[in-house]
Motif scaffolding. Structure first.
Motif, PDB file in Angstrom:
ATOM      1  N   ALA A  19       0.915  -1.219   0.195  1.00  0.00           N
ATOM      2  CA  ALA A  19      -0.123   0.070  -0.023  1.00  0.00           C
ATOM      3  C   ALA A  19       0.755   1.308   0.051  1.00  0.00           C
ATOM      4  N   ILE A  32     -15.144  -6.742   7.648  1.00  0.00           N
ATOM      5  CA  ILE A  32     -13.738  -6.225   7.408  1.00  0.00           C
ATOM      6  C   ILE A  32     -14.160  -5.099   6.459  1.00  0.00           C
ATOM      7  N   GLY A 157      -8.339  -7.785   5.049  1.00  0.00           N
ATOM      8  CA  GLY A 157      -8.757  -6.438   4.239  1.00  0.00           C
ATOM      9  C   GLY A 157      -8.083  -6.090   2.905  1.00  0.00           C
ATOM     10  N   SER A 158      -6.781  -6.274   3.243  1.00  0.00           N
ATOM     11  CA  SER A 158      -5.618  -5.741   2.156  1.00  0.00           C
ATOM     12  C   SER A 158      -5.704  -6.850   0.949  1.00  0.00           C
ATOM     13  N   ARG A 161      -7.212  -6.169  -2.485  1.00  0.00           N
ATOM     14  CA  ARG A 161      -6.296  -5.444  -3.591  1.00  0.00           C
ATOM     15  C   ARG A 161      -5.251  -6.266  -4.370  1.00  0.00           C
ATOM     16  N   PHE A 263       0.912   6.797   8.806  1.00  0.00           N
ATOM     17  CA  PHE A 263       0.538   5.412   9.300  1.00  0.00           C
ATOM     18  C   PHE A 263       1.244   4.935  10.843  1.00  0.00           C
TER      19      PHE A 263
HETATM   20  C1  DP6 Z   1      -0.096  -1.958   7.399  1.00  0.00           C
HETATM   21  O1  DP6 Z   1      -5.321  -6.524   5.792  1.00  0.00           O
HETATM   22  O2  DP6 Z   1      -3.538  -7.374   7.202  1.00  0.00           O
HETATM   23  O3  DP6 Z   1      -0.457  -3.408   5.472  1.00  0.00           O
HETATM   24  O4  DP6 Z   1      -7.906  -6.712   7.464  1.00  0.00           O
HETATM   25  O5  DP6 Z   1      -6.991  -7.190   9.897  1.00  0.00           O
HETATM   26  O6  DP6 Z   1      -6.588  -8.772   7.982  1.00  0.00           O
HETATM   27  P1  DP6 Z   1      -6.859  -7.144   8.388  1.00  0.00           P
HETATM   28  O7  DP6 Z   1      -5.448  -6.382   8.095  1.00  0.00           O
HETATM   29  P2  DP6 Z   1      -4.601  -6.393   6.972  1.00  0.00           P
HETATM   30  O8  DP6 Z   1      -3.842  -5.085   7.197  1.00  0.00           O
HETATM   31  C2  DP6 Z   1      -2.899  -4.422   6.565  1.00  0.00           C
HETATM   32  C3  DP6 Z   1      -2.339  -3.249   6.926  1.00  0.00           C
HETATM   33  C4  DP6 Z   1      -1.136  -2.495   6.402  1.00  0.00           C
HETATM   34  C5  DP6 Z   1      -1.454  -1.593   5.394  1.00  0.00           C
HETATM   35  C6  DP6 Z   1      -2.007  -1.989   4.027  1.00  0.00           C
HETATM   36  O9  DP6 Z   1      -1.605  -3.030   3.466  1.00  0.00           O
HETATM   37  O10 DP6 Z   1      -2.874  -1.035   3.249  1.00  0.00           O
END
Ligand code: DP6
Length: 402
Positions: A19, A32, A157-158, A161, A263
């Motif tokens: 990201a 989520i 969540g990520s 993407r 962040f």
């Molecule tokens: C800091 O997708 O691992 O990488 O939805 O709880 O499984 P959950 O979290 P996740 O969070 C990623 C956070 C990050 C920023 C990003 O990839 O956008």
């Protein structure tokens, strides 16, 4: 043991994404759903990928899953959510008379085997590639078409993407049921061929605070997170999309670094505070800023997720000098020949002027190794039956190949 004929197996691969506008914080834990939209770059699968085989058979008595060769608990809530969601979509398709030939029996149990070709939980977004691959592979085996954002998102969540190649945004959406919280491609992988990505592996250990728990505490305690999500991210998303469309590297680099820093600022604003960066991470940040200062403009950018490893963005004409600079500041300890993995990089000297601007004492072994990669495509189906990670009996083949 099932006969060959009753078993349907599909094998797919999916990429890691990084990201540049970060997702941190959920408005709905169960579905989520994020507090803000996010934007990522999909990395090339030649260097980093998850491979997953899903097999269904009426002879299987239960759902089972193996990760990197080890059987895991199939009852994990997020895995169950993905399975429920894909079966719901398959049922919907069947009820509307789509699906020709008819979709497999929905009462058939599934076996899943998945392997990464990179360390799990090293801060390299293994859960994103893993759940994207799971969603994509299950969709193929259950003959589900259309957007899989929801299936992947329910895993992590990520992960939504990682369903697309190139540059991808996850639109936060507004609806309570999450139907409009979906991933969309902003630009394809061919859009910016000069862009390069270097992963500086600082520590391959598991992270101390996982993203899920970390962001829960941030949502509960950080006013900065709320302000970021509501007041800052919308404009930043638009600006980042513009930088990508126009291939404006200096502005892309600045925004990427600022968003990473913001962040990590929300992590420090969390109570009790969370820190993912370590001394080496901060030295890498200093190195990047001094490297850019030496050149008089933004040639390199860093970003850090929930761990100390740095992901560096730069252009092809800068890779060799930057890698040489990292080698200068972090001389490889024992594994000099294995220091650089992935795309080949020509060795070049570091000029005395650059060394003087850096003014940094070497820290041997601070960076364990570098993976050089580039922007890549979304998930792929592997047609070769030899690629299956599960044998005709539906159990993992003795030697798992990534
Ligand atoms: C800091 O997708 O691992 O990488 O939805 O709880 O499984 P959950 O979290 P996740 O969070 C990623 C956070 C990050 C920023 C990003 O990839 O956008």
């Amino acid at each position: 043991m099932p006969s060959d004929k009753s078993l349907v197996a599909v094998t797919c691969t999916a990429p890691v994404n990084i990201a540049v506008v970060k997702y941190w914080g959920k408005r709905d834990e169960e579905l989520i759903l994020p507090l803000n939209s996010s934007l990522s770059v999909t990395l090339h699968q030649d260097q980093l990928r998850t491979t997953t085989t899903a097999a269904i058979s009426k002879d299987f008595s239960e759902d089972r899953i193996w990760l990197n060769g080890r059987e895991e608990d199939v009852e994990q809530p997020r895995l169950q959510a993905c399975l429920r969601e894909i079966r719901r979509l398959a049922r919907k398709r069947r009820n509307t008379g789509e699906g020709d030939p008819p979709t497999p029996s929905l009462s058939d149990r599934v076996h899943v085997a998945s392997v990464n070709n990179f360390p799990t939980a090293a801060g390299l977004a293994s859960s994103a590639a893993g759940f994207a691959c799971l969603a994509y592979t299950l969709a193929r085996v259950y003959q589900v078409e259309g957007d899989l954002s929801e299936v992947a998102r329910r895993g992590s969540g990520s992960a939504c993407r990682s369903l697309y190649g190139g540059f991808v945004e996850w639109q936060m959406g507004q609806r309570a049921d999450g139907k409009d919280s979906v991933a969309r491609q902003v630009a394809p992988e061919s859009h910016w061929p000069q862009l390069r990505v270097l992963i500086l592996v600082v520590s391959a250990e598991r992270k101390p605070t996982g993203s899920t728990v970390g962001m829960q505490t941030s949502v509960q305690t950080s006013a900065l997170l709320k302000f970021r999500a509501e007041a800052l991210v919308p404009a930043r998303m638009a600006e980042m999309a513009r930088c990508i469309q126009e291939r404006d590297f200096p502005r892309f680099a600045e925004l990427t670094m600022k968003d990473s820093n913001q962040f990590h600022a929300t992590c420090l604003d969390t109570f009790p505070p969370i820190s993912y960066l370590n001394d080496t991470s901060r030295r890498i940040m200093q190195l990047v800023h001094r490297f850019n200062a030496h050149h008089g403009h933004m040639k390199v950018a860093y970003t850090f997720d929930a761990g100390p490893n740095a992901v560096i963005f730069t252009l092809d004409d800068t890779v060799a000098e930057f890698v040489a600079t990292v080698r200068h500041v972090f001389p490889p300890e024992a594994n000099g020949d294995k220091f650089l993995k992935g795309l080949p990089v020509t060795p070049v000297p570091v000029s005395d002027e650059l060394k003087a601007t850096l003014a940094m004492e070497p820290v041997p072994g601070g960076v364990q190794y570098i993976i050089a990669t580039q922007v890549g495509a979304g998930p792929q189906v592997l047609d070769d039956p030899d690629a299956h990670l599960l044998g005709p009996d539906g159990l993992p083949k003795p030697r798992l190949a990534a």
